[in-house]
Design a protein around this motif. Structure first.
Motif, PDB file in Angstrom:
ATOM      1  N   ALA A   1       0.844  -1.147  -0.102  1.00 23.95           N
ATOM      2  CA  ALA A   1      -0.046  -0.034   0.079  1.00 23.95           C
ATOM      3  C   ALA A   1       0.932   1.219  -0.046  1.00 23.95           C
ATOM      4  CB  ALA A   1      -0.885   0.037   1.207  1.00 23.95           C
ATOM      5  N   SER A   2       2.021   1.124   0.705  1.00 30.06           N
ATOM      6  CA  SER A   2       2.870   2.498   0.803  1.00 30.06           C
ATOM      7  C   SER A   2       3.675   2.523  -0.440  1.00 30.06           C
ATOM      8  CB  SER A   2       3.573   2.317   2.079  1.00 30.06           C
ATOM      9  OG  SER A   2       4.434   1.198   2.143  1.00 30.06           O
ATOM     10  N   LEU A   3       4.198   1.573  -1.061  1.00 30.56           N
ATOM     11  CA  LEU A   3       4.863   1.851  -2.212  1.00 30.56           C
ATOM     12  C   LEU A   3       4.499   1.927  -3.783  1.00 30.56           C
ATOM     13  CD1 LEU A   3       7.886  -0.620  -1.612  1.00 30.56           C
ATOM     14  CD2 LEU A   3       7.679   1.891  -1.349  1.00 30.56           C
ATOM     15  N   ALA A   4       3.044   1.371  -3.645  1.00 28.14           N
ATOM     16  CA  ALA A   4       2.498   1.481  -4.972  1.00 28.14           C
ATOM     17  C   ALA A   4       2.159   2.962  -5.645  1.00 28.14           C
ATOM     18  CB  ALA A   4       1.077   1.085  -4.891  1.00 28.14           C
ATOM     19  N   LEU A   5       1.689   4.100  -4.964  1.00 31.00           N
ATOM     20  CA  LEU A   5       1.579   5.163  -5.434  1.00 31.00           C
ATOM     21  C   LEU A   5       2.876   5.768  -5.764  1.00 31.00           C
ATOM     22  CD1 LEU A   5      -1.463   7.091  -3.606  1.00 31.00           C
ATOM     23  CD2 LEU A   5      -1.274   6.405  -5.972  1.00 31.00           C
ATOM     24  N   PRO A   6       3.918   5.998  -5.053  1.00 29.32           N
ATOM     25  CA  PRO A   6       5.084   6.505  -5.449  1.00 29.32           C
ATOM     26  C   PRO A   6       5.612   5.683  -6.735  1.00 29.32           C
ATOM     27  CG  PRO A   6       5.427   5.908  -3.367  1.00 29.32           C
ATOM     28  CD  PRO A   6       3.871   5.485  -3.502  1.00 29.32           C
ATOM     29  N   MET A   7       5.489   4.310  -6.980  1.00 32.70           N
ATOM     30  CA  MET A   7       5.710   3.668  -8.337  1.00 32.70           C
ATOM     31  C   MET A   7       5.105   3.942  -9.331  1.00 32.70           C
ATOM     32  SD  MET A   7       8.487   1.542  -7.519  1.00 32.70           S
ATOM     33  CE  MET A   7       8.356   0.368  -8.707  1.00 32.70           C
ATOM     34  N   THR A   8       3.970   4.181  -9.153  1.00 30.90           N
ATOM     35  CA  THR A   8       2.863   4.856 -10.101  1.00 30.90           C
ATOM     36  C   THR A   8       3.621   6.129 -10.725  1.00 30.90           C
ATOM     37  OG1 THR A   8       0.795   3.735  -9.611  1.00 30.90           O
ATOM     38  CG2 THR A   8       0.455   5.491 -10.937  1.00 30.90           C
ATOM     39  N   MET A   9       3.867   7.080  -9.740  1.00 32.77           N
ATOM     40  CA  MET A   9       4.211   8.514  -9.947  1.00 32.77           C
ATOM     41  C   MET A   9       5.669   8.149 -10.804  1.00 32.77           C
ATOM     42  SD  MET A   9       3.236  10.260  -6.393  1.00 32.77           S
ATOM     43  CE  MET A   9       4.041  11.859  -6.880  1.00 32.77           C
ATOM     44  N   ALA A  10       6.492   7.337 -10.315  1.00 37.24           N
ATOM     45  CA  ALA A  10       7.718   7.200 -11.083  1.00 37.24           C
ATOM     46  C   ALA A  10       7.593   6.724 -12.372  1.00 37.24           C
ATOM     47  CB  ALA A  10       8.629   6.010 -10.381  1.00 37.24           C
ATOM     48  N   GLY A  11       6.646   6.036 -12.698  1.00 38.83           N
ATOM     49  CA  GLY A  11       6.209   5.681 -13.881  1.00 38.83           C
ATOM     50  C   GLY A  11       5.640   6.725 -14.836  1.00 38.83           C
ATOM     51  N   VAL A  12       5.019   7.562 -14.259  1.00 42.96           N
ATOM     52  CA  VAL A  12       4.464   8.841 -14.904  1.00 42.96           C
ATOM     53  C   VAL A  12       5.582   9.501 -15.528  1.00 42.96           C
ATOM     54  CG1 VAL A  12       2.867  10.845 -14.911  1.00 42.96           C
ATOM     55  CG2 VAL A  12       2.271   8.498 -14.104  1.00 42.96           C
ATOM     56  N   GLY A  13       6.309   9.736 -14.158  1.00 48.31           N
ATOM     57  CA  GLY A  13       7.573  10.580 -14.685  1.00 48.31           C
ATOM     58  C   GLY A  13       8.404  10.289 -15.593  1.00 48.31           C
TER      59      GLY A  13
ATOM     60  N   PRO B   1      -0.967  -3.484 -26.990  1.00 44.67           N
ATOM     61  CA  PRO B   1      -2.085  -3.181 -27.925  1.00 44.67           C
ATOM     62  C   PRO B   1      -3.135  -2.034 -27.621  1.00 44.67           C
ATOM     63  CG  PRO B   1      -1.426  -5.532 -27.803  1.00 44.67           C
ATOM     64  CD  PRO B   1      -0.996  -4.923 -26.485  1.00 44.67           C
ATOM     65  N   GLY B   2      -3.250  -1.999 -26.386  1.00 49.69           N
ATOM     66  CA  GLY B   2      -4.449  -1.075 -25.902  1.00 49.69           C
ATOM     67  C   GLY B   2      -3.964   0.102 -25.503  1.00 49.69           C
ATOM     68  N   SER B   3      -2.485   0.072 -24.584  1.00 54.42           N
ATOM     69  CA  SER B   3      -2.069   1.181 -24.236  1.00 54.42           C
ATOM     70  C   SER B   3      -0.710   2.088 -25.025  1.00 54.42           C
ATOM     71  CB  SER B   3      -1.672   0.910 -22.886  1.00 54.42           C
ATOM     72  OG  SER B   3      -2.747   0.588 -22.180  1.00 54.42           O
ATOM     73  N   GLY B   4      -0.313   1.350 -26.070  1.00 54.36           N
ATOM     74  CA  GLY B   4       0.530   1.895 -26.731  1.00 54.36           C
ATOM     75  C   GLY B   4       1.852   1.511 -26.229  1.00 54.36           C
ATOM     76  N   TRP B   5       2.914   1.827 -27.040  1.00 59.48           N
ATOM     77  CA  TRP B   5       4.318   1.589 -26.697  1.00 59.48           C
ATOM     78  C   TRP B   5       4.713   2.475 -25.276  1.00 59.48           C
ATOM     79  CZ3 TRP B   5       7.397  -2.689 -27.772  1.00 59.48           C
ATOM     80  CH2 TRP B   5       6.798  -3.484 -28.946  1.00 59.48           C
ATOM     81  N   ALA B   6       4.508   3.577 -25.619  1.00 63.48           N
ATOM     82  CA  ALA B   6       5.259   4.588 -24.660  1.00 63.48           C
ATOM     83  C   ALA B   6       4.662   4.397 -23.206  1.00 63.48           C
ATOM     84  CB  ALA B   6       5.030   5.955 -24.884  1.00 63.48           C
ATOM     85  N   SER B   7       3.276   4.105 -22.919  1.00 54.41           N
ATOM     86  CA  SER B   7       2.690   3.948 -21.773  1.00 54.41           C
ATOM     87  C   SER B   7       2.940   2.670 -21.055  1.00 54.41           C
ATOM     88  CB  SER B   7       1.165   3.970 -21.832  1.00 54.41           C
ATOM     89  OG  SER B   7       0.880   5.616 -22.160  1.00 54.41           O
ATOM     90  N   SER B   8       3.296   1.692 -22.190  1.00 52.52           N
ATOM     91  CA  SER B   8       3.336   0.399 -21.443  1.00 52.52           C
ATOM     92  C   SER B   8       4.733   0.082 -20.987  1.00 52.52           C
ATOM     93  CB  SER B   8       3.205  -0.754 -22.785  1.00 52.52           C
ATOM     94  OG  SER B   8       1.754  -0.784 -23.131  1.00 52.52           O
ATOM     95  N   LEU B   9       5.768   1.128 -21.681  1.00 48.86           N
ATOM     96  CA  LEU B   9       7.109   0.490 -21.236  1.00 48.86           C
ATOM     97  C   LEU B   9       7.505   1.632 -20.280  1.00 48.86           C
ATOM     98  CD1 LEU B   9       8.514  -0.293 -24.721  1.00 48.86           C
ATOM     99  CD2 LEU B   9       7.885  -1.822 -22.977  1.00 48.86           C
ATOM    100  N   THR B  10       6.561   2.474 -19.709  1.00 49.85           N
ATOM    101  CA  THR B  10       6.933   3.437 -18.756  1.00 49.85           C
ATOM    102  C   THR B  10       6.114   3.181 -17.602  1.00 49.85           C
ATOM    103  OG1 THR B  10       5.542   5.168 -19.931  1.00 49.85           O
ATOM    104  CG2 THR B  10       7.900   4.928 -20.385  1.00 49.85           C
ATOM    105  N   VAL B  11       4.737   3.475 -17.798  1.00 50.26           N
ATOM    106  CA  VAL B  11       4.011   3.451 -16.506  1.00 50.26           C
ATOM    107  C   VAL B  11       3.653   2.029 -16.227  1.00 50.26           C
ATOM    108  CG1 VAL B  11       1.500   4.283 -15.796  1.00 50.26           C
ATOM    109  CG2 VAL B  11       2.724   5.766 -17.352  1.00 50.26           C
TER     110      VAL B  11
ATOM    111  N   VAL C   1      -4.065   0.099  -5.542  1.00 48.98           N
ATOM    112  CA  VAL C   1      -3.545   1.321  -4.990  1.00 48.98           C
ATOM    113  C   VAL C   1      -2.927   2.148  -6.271  1.00 48.98           C
ATOM    114  CG1 VAL C   1      -2.135   2.798  -3.549  1.00 48.98           C
ATOM    115  CG2 VAL C   1      -3.522   0.720  -2.469  1.00 48.98           C
ATOM    116  N   GLY C   2      -2.093   1.373  -6.729  1.00 45.00           N
ATOM    117  CA  GLY C   2      -1.430   2.082  -8.035  1.00 45.00           C
ATOM    118  C   GLY C   2      -2.222   2.533  -9.131  1.00 45.00           C
ATOM    119  N   ASN C   3      -3.660   1.839  -9.254  1.00 45.69           N
ATOM    120  CA  ASN C   3      -4.516   2.261 -10.292  1.00 45.69           C
ATOM    121  C   ASN C   3      -5.364   3.191  -9.793  1.00 45.69           C
ATOM    122  OD1 ASN C   3      -3.229   0.741 -12.389  1.00 45.69           O
ATOM    123  ND2 ASN C   3      -4.689  -0.846 -12.473  1.00 45.69           N
ATOM    124  N   ALA C   4      -5.468   3.271  -8.483  1.00 49.20           N
ATOM    125  CA  ALA C   4      -6.199   4.566  -7.987  1.00 49.20           C
ATOM    126  C   ALA C   4      -6.597   5.912  -8.703  1.00 49.20           C
ATOM    127  CB  ALA C   4      -6.292   4.610  -6.402  1.00 49.20           C
TER     128      ALA C   4
END
Length: 232
Positions: A99-111, A186-196, A223-226
């Motif tokens: 629960a504590s690491l999921a959002l930071p990981m998501t933010m890192a992927g978005v970054g 196929p659904g999210s594209g290369w950039a989003s899939s290989l980062t986020v 939590v990461g998808n919230a």
């Protein structure tokens, strides 16, 4: 002495069955319209729901059906306990870590995604269009569905059965991670899939490899998808 080849047939067959069940939502696309109509008849889907949202909600039902069939297969055909899918009592500390690491990981992927794309908006993908058509309640359903269904198939089932087949937990985790990320392209594209997706998937993969328990992975995925709820 290594196992004789025939000792490895059953894990391979189990993987084949699991793969077939994963594709039920794709194979069952002709059923989405009657499923959507049934959901409307039950009051679970408003009559004026966007066509894309109605189709997607029906697809989520097919994903739940595939999950039930996988559980039935494991319990009655393989004759194995729920723990063979990582369904066992979790340690509280593992849930807290998830629960504590999921959002930071998501933010890192978005970054990382912003860094890779230079902050420029991408062409809208199929996933983007679907998310834009969903209400907040439907997005919550999507988040829960993704966390339970994808973790059960890609972590609990796939990792465990590849371990059965190869005896190599690290290889199993790496294979499941690569297949999970690739399945989003196929659904999210290369950039989003290989980062986020790629960064976000590291946490549940590592958690499962360390704990062999599915529940921390489900928590991390949820939590990461919230943040998707902000799209509603």
């Amino acid at each position: 002495m290594s196992e004789p080849p025939r000792a490895r047939v059953w894990p391979a067959a189990a993987l084949a069955v699991g793969t077939l069940l994963w594709f039920i939502p794709t194979i069952g696309q002709p059923l989405t319209e009657p499923i959507a109509d049934a959901l409307k008849g039950l009051g679970l889907l408003a009559d004026g729901t966007d066509d894309d949202a109605a189709w997607f909600m029906a697809t989520l039902v097919l994903r739940w059906a595939a999950t039930v069939l996988l559980l039935v297969f494991v319990l009655t055909v393989e004759r194995r306990p729920p723990s063979s899918l990582g369904l066992d009592k979790p340690h509280r500390k593992h849930l807290l870590v998830a629960a504590s690491l999921a959002l930071p990981m998501t933010m890192a992927g978005v970054g990382l995604h912003l860094l890779v794309t230079g902050g420029q908006p991408e062409q809208s993908t199929q996933t983007d269009q679907i998310i834009a058509s969903l209400s907040t309640v439907q997005l919550a359903h999507l988040i829960i569905n993704a966390a339970v269904v994808e973790e059960l198939f890609f972590r609990g089932f796939l990792i465990e059965r590849v371990i059965d087949l190869t005896g190599r937990p690290a290889l199993a985790a790496a294979a499941a991670y690569a297949i999970f990320v690739g399945s989003h392209i196929p659904g999210s594209g290369w950039a989003s899939s290989l980062t986020v997706v790629a960064v976000g998937a590291l946490l549940p993969t590592i958690l499962y490899a360390r704990t062999r328990n599915l529940f921390p992975c489900i928590v991390a995925h949820t939590v990461g998808n919230a943040p998707l709820l902000l799209s509603g």
